[in-house]
Design a protein around this motif. Structure first.
Motif, short mmCIF file in Angstrom:
data_model
loop_
_atom_site.label_atom_id
_atom_site.label_comp_id
_atom_site.label_asym_id
_atom_site.label_seq_id
_atom_site.Cartn_x
_atom_site.Cartn_y
_atom_site.Cartn_z
N ALA A 1 13.56 97.97 66.75
CA ALA A 1 14.35 98.19 67.95
C ALA A 1 15.53 99.12 67.67
N GLY A 2 16.16 98.97 66.52
CA GLY A 2 17.28 99.84 66.17
C GLY A 2 16.85 101.27 65.93
N VAL A 3 15.76 101.45 65.19
CA VAL A 3 15.27 102.80 64.92
C VAL A 3 14.77 103.46 66.20
N GLY B 1 21.38 101.55 78.13
CA GLY B 1 21.92 102.77 78.72
C GLY B 1 23.19 102.53 79.52
N GLU B 2 23.44 101.27 79.90
CA GLU B 2 24.66 100.94 80.64
C GLU B 2 25.89 100.96 79.73
N LEU B 3 25.67 100.88 78.43
CA LEU B 3 26.77 100.91 77.47
C LEU B 3 27.27 102.32 77.27
N PRO B 4 28.50 102.48 76.82
CA PRO B 4 28.93 103.81 76.38
C PRO B 4 28.06 104.24 75.20
N ALA B 5 27.90 105.54 75.02
CA ALA B 5 26.99 106.05 73.97
C ALA B 5 27.37 105.52 72.59
N TRP B 6 28.66 105.49 72.27
CA TRP B 6 29.06 105.04 70.93
C TRP B 6 28.70 103.58 70.70
N MET B 7 28.69 102.78 71.76
CA MET B 7 28.34 101.37 71.59
C MET B 7 26.84 101.20 71.36
N SER B 8 26.04 102.08 71.95
CA SER B 8 24.60 102.04 71.71
C SER B 8 24.28 102.33 70.25
N TRP B 9 25.00 103.28 69.68
CA TRP B 9 24.78 103.61 68.26
C TRP B 9 25.23 102.46 67.36
N ILE B 10 26.33 101.80 67.73
CA ILE B 10 26.78 100.64 66.95
C ILE B 10 25.75 99.52 67.03
N TRP B 11 25.19 99.29 68.22
CA TRP B 11 24.17 98.27 68.39
C TRP B 11 22.95 98.58 67.52
N ALA B 12 22.47 99.80 67.60
CA ALA B 12 21.29 100.18 66.81
C ALA B 12 21.59 100.09 65.32
N GLY B 13 22.76 100.56 64.92
CA GLY B 13 23.14 100.49 63.50
C GLY B 13 23.23 99.06 63.00
N LEU C 1 21.55 96.49 64.08
CA LEU C 1 20.20 95.95 63.92
C LEU C 1 19.53 96.50 62.66
N ILE C 2 19.70 97.78 62.40
CA ILE C 2 19.08 98.39 61.23
C ILE C 2 19.69 97.85 59.94
N VAL C 3 21.01 97.86 59.85
CA VAL C 3 21.68 97.36 58.65
C VAL C 3 21.37 95.89 58.45
N GLY C 4 21.36 95.12 59.54
CA GLY C 4 21.03 93.70 59.44
C GLY C 4 19.64 93.47 58.91
N ALA C 5 18.67 94.24 59.39
CA ALA C 5 17.29 94.08 58.92
C ALA C 5 17.15 94.46 57.45
N VAL C 6 17.79 95.54 57.05
CA VAL C 6 17.71 95.96 55.65
C VAL C 6 18.33 94.90 54.74
N LEU C 7 19.52 94.41 55.10
CA LEU C 7 20.17 93.39 54.27
C LEU C 7 19.38 92.08 54.26
N THR C 8 18.82 91.71 55.39
CA THR C 8 18.01 90.49 55.44
C THR C 8 16.80 90.59 54.55
#
Length: 121
Positions: free
Chosen positions: A30-32, A44-56, A58-65
């Motif tokens: 989902a993050g990728v 898409g309702e979020l500001p663009a920077w918040m979408s990138w934080i959300w995706a990041g 999820l990605i960092v969380g999955a890698v660390l998990t």
């Protein structure tokens, strides 16, 4: 000192009993996907920077998990679940603001957040 074969066997055994990794892999996807295709209609309702934080998150969380689970490092795995809960918290907050508290939002909270919260505990 353990041999490479013994280490590989330990990782394989951890992989077989780690049923929560499927959720981590889905959240990684989902993050990728968000990074590649852009935010979906709800995100898409979020500001663009918040979408990138959300995706990041999820990605960092999955890698660390994955690293924490397969290497047997509980703190690394817990940090990954913490990132997942942060990312899912953003998603749920937005979903409640946009759609209201519906059955679908409750399922996301219980299914995805429950796995991360229980493993974090």
């Amino acid at each position: 000192m353990p041999t490479l074969k013994a280490k590989a066997r330990r990782v394989w055994n951890r992989l077989l009993i780690a049923s929560h990794l499927h959720i981590a892999w889905y959240l990684f996807y989902a993050g990728v996907y968000t990074l590649v295709k852009g935010p979906g209609p709800l995100i898409g309702e979020l500001p663009a920077w918040m979408s990138w934080i959300w995706a990041g998150a999820l990605i960092v969380g999955a890698v660390l998990t994955n690293i924490g689970t397969l290497s047997g490092h509980n703190r690394t795995e817990a940090a990954g679940h913490g990132f997942h809960l942060f990312g899912l918290g953003l998603y749920v907050l937005l979903a409640i603001i946009t759609l209201g508290f519906t059955g679908g939002v409750a399922i996301v909270i219980i299914a995805l957040g429950g796995v991360s919260a229980s493993r974090l505990y």
